[in-house]
Design a protein around this motif. Sequence first.
Motif, PDB file in Angstrom:
ATOM      1  N   LEU A   1       0.832  -1.207   0.000  1.00 47.93           N
ATOM      2  CA  LEU A   1       0.000   0.000   0.000  1.00 47.93           C
ATOM      3  C   LEU A   1       0.861   1.248   0.000  1.00 47.93           C
ATOM      4  O   LEU A   1       2.000   1.245   0.464  1.00 47.93           O
ATOM      5  CB  LEU A   1      -0.909   0.022   1.242  1.00 47.93           C
ATOM      6  N   GLU A   2       0.293   2.342  -0.512  1.00 47.40           N
ATOM      7  CA  GLU A   2       1.007   3.614  -0.394  1.00 47.40           C
ATOM      8  C   GLU A   2       0.915   4.095   1.060  1.00 47.40           C
ATOM      9  O   GLU A   2      -0.020   3.743   1.782  1.00 47.40           O
ATOM     10  CB  GLU A   2       0.433   4.630  -1.398  1.00 47.40           C
ATOM     11  N   PRO A   3       1.903   4.893   1.548  1.00 45.40           N
ATOM     12  CA  PRO A   3       2.000   5.213   2.979  1.00 45.40           C
ATOM     13  C   PRO A   3       0.728   5.821   3.583  1.00 45.40           C
ATOM     14  O   PRO A   3       0.311   5.413   4.667  1.00 45.40           O
ATOM     15  CB  PRO A   3       3.164   6.216   3.025  1.00 45.40           C
TER      16      PRO A   3
ATOM     17  N   ALA B   1       4.738   2.575  19.042  1.00 42.43           N
ATOM     18  CA  ALA B   1       6.022   1.973  18.685  1.00 42.43           C
ATOM     19  C   ALA B   1       5.917   1.201  17.369  1.00 42.43           C
ATOM     20  O   ALA B   1       6.812   1.275  16.511  1.00 42.43           O
ATOM     21  CB  ALA B   1       6.488   1.042  19.800  1.00 42.43           C
ATOM     22  N   VAL B   2       4.806   0.464  17.200  1.00 49.67           N
ATOM     23  CA  VAL B   2       4.606  -0.284  15.952  1.00 49.67           C
ATOM     24  C   VAL B   2       4.411   0.678  14.785  1.00 49.67           C
ATOM     25  O   VAL B   2       4.937   0.467  13.687  1.00 49.67           O
ATOM     26  CB  VAL B   2       3.397  -1.244  16.084  1.00 49.67           C
ATOM     27  N   MET B   3       3.662   1.777  15.024  1.00 50.54           N
ATOM     28  CA  MET B   3       3.445   2.763  13.965  1.00 50.54           C
ATOM     29  C   MET B   3       4.755   3.459  13.602  1.00 50.54           C
ATOM     30  O   MET B   3       4.991   3.800  12.440  1.00 50.54           O
ATOM     31  CB  MET B   3       2.389   3.777  14.389  1.00 50.54           C
TER      32      MET B   3
ATOM     33  N   PHE C   1       6.471   3.772   9.959  1.00 47.18           N
ATOM     34  CA  PHE C   1       7.016   4.982   9.335  1.00 47.18           C
ATOM     35  C   PHE C   1       8.418   4.708   8.790  1.00 47.18           C
ATOM     36  O   PHE C   1       8.753   5.088   7.659  1.00 47.18           O
ATOM     37  CB  PHE C   1       7.078   6.130  10.360  1.00 47.18           C
ATOM     38  N   GLN C   2       9.239   4.067   9.618  1.00 49.75           N
ATOM     39  CA  GLN C   2      10.622   3.784   9.201  1.00 49.75           C
ATOM     40  C   GLN C   2      10.671   2.790   8.048  1.00 49.75           C
ATOM     41  O   GLN C   2      11.567   2.848   7.204  1.00 49.75           O
ATOM     42  CB  GLN C   2      11.412   3.265  10.405  1.00 49.75           C
TER      43      GLN C   2
END
Length: 505
Positions: free
Chosen positions: A53-55, A328-330, A334-335
């Motif tokens: 998917l796109e971000p 933390a998972v999000m 992002f990274q």
Amino acid sequence: MFQQLIDGFGTALTPTHIAMAAIGVLLGTAIGVLPGIGPAMAVALLLPVTYGLEPTGAFIMFAGIYYGGMFGGSTTSILLNTPGESAAVVAAIDGNPMARKGRGAQALAAAAIGHFVGGILGTIALVILAPVIAKHAVDIGAPDLFAIMVLAFIAVTSVLGSSRIRGVASLLIGLTIGLVGLDEMTGQQRLTFGSLHLADGIDVVIVAVALFAVGESLWVAAHLRRNAFKPIPVGRPWLSRADLKRTWKPWLRGPLIGFPFGAVPAGGAEIPTFLSYVTEKRLSKHKDEFGKGAIEGVAGPEATASASAAGTLVSMLTLGLPTTAVAAVMLAAFQQYGIQPGPLLFERESSLVWGLIASLFVGLTLLLVLNLPLAPLWAKLLRIPRPYLYAGILFFASVGAYAVNADIFDLLVMFVIGLIGFAMRRYGLPVLPAIIGVILGPAAEQQMRRALQLSDGSLGGLFNTPFAIVVYVIILVILFFPLIKRFLPARPTATEAEPKDKVDA
């Protein structure tokens, strides 16, 4: 800023992104209903699915899962006394007694509207106050955080249970369980009995599921023969005028407590939901109903939890500092897309950030629209005969506990702690202070030792900031309030306040 938010709505309201938000809300609610599998695990499990998917679409779905998972956790907390995650623990105190009285649909409706109001107000605060909150959150040090955690310990043991001694005993059980594992500073083993399985400590999810789900199931099984099964009525699927009169203030007060706590480092929804419950009990005109089915005890903490979820995004987006497992998972997500949250994120990825913030409004609206009509349907879970219902609870509790680390040993630990939960019910010890001890105990110890290190071992290092001093003054007031109350003039009772001739008549 508002122009950027409007542009964000242009991004979030495309058919594709609305569909992403709806899928996220539905998946989050469905997974949140399973005991032990909270929104953090849901986001982590679905992280590989979003690779293609796109971000922007991926993060819109994550936001939907976050809020949906929180509401799903409170659903089982209210109906089955089995919190799906730690933020939903408080909802069980009054939500479950409401469900047992046939008011499960009203409790779920109060929770759904509370999530909506708290989330909307929290997201508005995120838009307006994010830079300010993030700036001050960095200044909160170890003494302040330790003082806040001590306040949570004192507050929860003061208002729960039939006596303060039982509340403190329950808290000590939780603190003891929280000590299991390796000392983070020295690496020394504590209460592990030589087992490597216990070296990493006992996961909070396993403890919460064990004390609530397993303990409750054993308690019901022990009394099943004495009490014949009677289906609990579902109740009306709407809130009465009296219910609305009692809930609108808690709905508005919740975000005032939840959002700042969510924004500070080491924040989250656990402390503010407990403090919200304590606040509502103090301010309520129906104090005797708390613990027996007060609707304010559901409305306030649920609005607080939702606003806290918006607050966690402040630290994550503006500082790159995750304050909860979901954040933390999000952050990892992002990274994964090569994006680094921090002060420059709003400049470099403006369309993504404002699209994500706008999608929070969309997701919360979808959460309310989808789950409010489903409240009576969820409440029908209570009509299932108890042997089948609690067998199902034990099954899903076992699945949730196993899924945490994929370790059979966790199941054994869960059932041992479940027996402790059964014994606590037998001897009248409230379960909630034990959960508080497990969740906040290790963090409180770490902040205390950090503060003492900074002050070279001086106890003055625990209260060397104005904020910490204010918190300790509040703690002293709570502790000595029963003693102070004796010296205050007694309020006249209704009978004494009536005119004498009316009494005679």
